[in-house]
Design a protein around this motif. Structure first.
Motif, PDB file in Angstrom:
ATOM      1  N   LYS A   6     -36.108  29.754 -36.670  1.00 13.64           N
ATOM      2  CA  LYS A   6     -35.131  29.448 -37.699  1.00 13.64           C
ATOM      3  C   LYS A   6     -33.898  28.910 -36.992  1.00 13.64           C
ATOM      4  CE  LYS A   6     -36.538  32.439 -41.219  1.00 13.64           C
ATOM      5  NZ  LYS A   6     -36.079  32.601 -42.873  1.00 13.64           N
ATOM      6  N   ARG A  33     -29.839  29.159 -42.977  1.00 14.99           N
ATOM      7  CA  ARG A  33     -30.509  29.335 -41.698  1.00 14.99           C
ATOM      8  C   ARG A  33     -32.052  29.396 -42.249  1.00 14.99           C
ATOM      9  NH1 ARG A  33     -30.262  30.194 -36.366  1.00 14.99           N
ATOM     10  NH2 ARG A  33     -31.248  32.113 -35.478  1.00 14.99           N
ATOM     11  N   ALA A  34     -32.874  28.280 -41.743  1.00 13.38           N
ATOM     12  CA  ALA A  34     -34.301  28.203 -42.211  1.00 13.38           C
ATOM     13  C   ALA A  34     -35.089  27.699 -40.907  1.00 13.38           C
ATOM     14  CB  ALA A  34     -34.185  26.679 -43.112  1.00 13.38           C
ATOM     15  N   GLY A  35     -36.189  27.699 -41.335  1.00 17.05           N
ATOM     16  CA  GLY A  35     -37.374  27.254 -40.360  1.00 17.05           C
ATOM     17  C   GLY A  35     -37.566  25.811 -40.306  1.00 17.05           C
TER      18      GLY A  35
END
Length: 112
Positions: A6, A33-35
């Motif tokens: 992430k 907050r991400a992939g």
């Protein structure tokens, strides 16, 4: 299967406000907050829909993302958004056209 690493993403969404003086447009940045950029935009658009409903404004279905260059949590001075725009305008004309039209409700610093 391992989870995708992430990263932090800033997502800019645009809204239209109606007021007795006429319409106003808001560009709003949120941090996720991400992939992936797609995941960050999806989450930001869900939040944008809630924000629009709660405030009685229109979400214009426009989102742009920017992946922060930091691996850790964001900190002082970290860049959270960047957008390059090609233009033949000189610096002052560019600012007047896109950022300093006289219609903004903002605090800003512009060199003398």
């Amino acid at each position: 299967m391992t989870a995708a690493k992430k990263s932090w993403y800033a997502v800019r969404c645009v809204f239209r406000w109606e007021a007795s003086e006429g319409p106003s447009y808001e560009e709003r940045l949120t941090l996720w907050r991400a992939g992936s950029a797609d995941e960050a935009i999806g989450r930001a658009e869900e939040e944008a829909g809630r924000y629009a409903r709660e405030n009685g404004v229109e979400y214009l279905e426009f989102a742009q993302s920017y992946r922060l260059a930091t691996d850790g949590p964001p900190g002082d001075g970290d860049e959270v958004f960047s957008l390059l725009r090609d233009s033949e305008l000189d610096g002052e004309a560019y600012l007047d056209r896109h950022f300093d039209t006289g219609q903004e409700r903002q605090r800003h610093a512009r060199g003398a």
